[in-house]
Enzyme design. Structure first.
Site, short mmCIF file in Angstrom:
data_model
loop_
_atom_site.label_atom_id
_atom_site.label_comp_id
_atom_site.label_asym_id
_atom_site.label_seq_id
_atom_site.Cartn_x
_atom_site.Cartn_y
_atom_site.Cartn_z
N ARG A 155 100.86 65.31 32.34
CA ARG A 155 100.12 65.35 31.08
C ARG A 155 99.22 64.14 30.89
NH1 ARG A 155 97.06 67.91 29.32
NH2 ARG A 155 98.50 69.61 29.77
N LYS A 183 79.95 54.90 19.30
CA LYS A 183 80.83 55.87 18.64
C LYS A 183 81.81 56.44 19.65
CE LYS A 183 77.22 56.93 15.28
NZ LYS A 183 76.25 57.93 14.78
N LYS A 219 70.11 46.63 12.41
CA LYS A 219 70.06 47.96 11.84
C LYS A 219 69.78 47.92 10.34
CE LYS A 219 72.35 51.19 13.70
NZ LYS A 219 73.43 52.16 14.07
N GLU A 256 65.80 48.34 13.99
CA GLU A 256 65.78 49.73 13.54
C GLU A 256 64.66 49.94 12.53
OE1 GLU A 256 68.47 52.57 10.69
OE2 GLU A 256 69.54 51.54 12.31
N ASP A 306 64.88 55.76 13.65
CA ASP A 306 66.03 56.50 13.13
C ASP A 306 65.61 57.64 12.22
OD1 ASP A 306 68.87 56.82 12.93
OD2 ASP A 306 68.75 56.00 10.90
#
Length: 278
Positions: A96, A131, A163, A195, A217
């Protein structure tokens, strides 16, 4: 194998096996030996083969492992990815955990390959993001590369990315320029990316020195094309924000250099692979 990956493997084994596999211990004779294959139930791209091998070896160094398809290899339904032989108890105990790594990472590689193929014939890179599954970043980003994608920054330490929330705290162009100069002086070689949510921001950033790339973005194709014309090759341009397999080719056609897709890692489905004894 890197120490961090080996530690992850050992933690996964400890989580699953704990003080011992009671099923194998009580229901499988100690002297039983078996052979098994990891077989694909669906098509995809391999990633995690060496990690799966390491799982079997951690459980029992005497287990014999043959990697039939190395990382980055495409496969079809019914393909044999790996063969193992040894103590039946050991094979069942490792099954597993080995499959968890191999299924998850092959799912990421397969997803990356879909996005890479979707932008053809445009010369644009498919980038991953931060992410990722906590603790799995190194191996998930490796899986993206196995699928033909490109790694963006590994973490907060290797690439300065200013950002929207950074800009909300400090958006003055003079302050940005001073910060860029200080970074260039104190950490030479570190890439700097800003950004931009609007074309006005893009125009403002063009007045700055020391910028390597812009993140465009949530701009639609029309604005992306305008940004590409405005920048005219001065910076690398990355498009990001809600881009899917259905929309990515139109984005690639705008002339951006890269497209980042969080879904490569945060939304990839584990592939259907199984360990079959024979």
């Amino acid at each position: 194998m890197e120490t961090t990956v080996l530690a992850l493997i050992r933690a996964a084994i400890a989580e699953d096996v704990g003080p011992g596999d009671v099923t194998a211990e009580y229901f499988i004779p100690a002297d039983s030996r078996s052979k098994a294959e990891i077989v694909a139930r669906e098509p995809g791209v391999v990633s995690g083969a060496e990690i799966a091998e390491a799982v079997f070896k951690e459980i029992d160094p005497a287990v014999e492992v043959e990697i039939c398809l190395p990382d980055g290899s495409p496969f079809v339904r019914g393909s044999v990815l790996m063969r193992v032989a040894g103590s039946t108890r050991s094979l069942l105990t490792a099954e597993r955990t080995a499959l968890n790594f191999l299924q998850r990472l092959s799912g990421v590689a397969t997803q990356a390959r879909r996005y890479v193929e979707a932008v053809q014939p445009h010369p644009v890179q498919i980038w991953d993001t931060r992410k990722t599954t906590p603790g799995w970043r190194l191996i998930e980003k490796a899986a993206v590369k196995h699928g033909g994608g490109t790694n963006h920054r590994m973490g907060l330490y290797d690439h300065a990315m200013v950002k929207d929330n950074h800009l909300a705290a400090n958006s003055d162009l003079a302050s940005l320029q001073a910060a860029i100069h200080r970074l260039r002086t104190e950490r030479p070689g570190t890439r700097v990316q800003l950004e931009a949510d609007t074309l006005e921001q893009v125009a403002g950033f063009l007045t700055l020195d020391g910028v390597d790339m812009l993140l465009l973005d949530n701009m639609g194709p029309e604005k992306l094309r305008e940004a590409v014309k405005l920048v005219n090759g001065r910076f690398w341009l990355e498009a990001s924000g809600g881009i899917t397999l259905e929309t990515i080719k139109e984005v690639a056609a705008t002339g951006v250099n890269a497209i980042s897709v969080g879904a490569l890692t945060h939304s990839s489905r584990a592939l259907d692979l199984g360990l079959d004894f024979y």
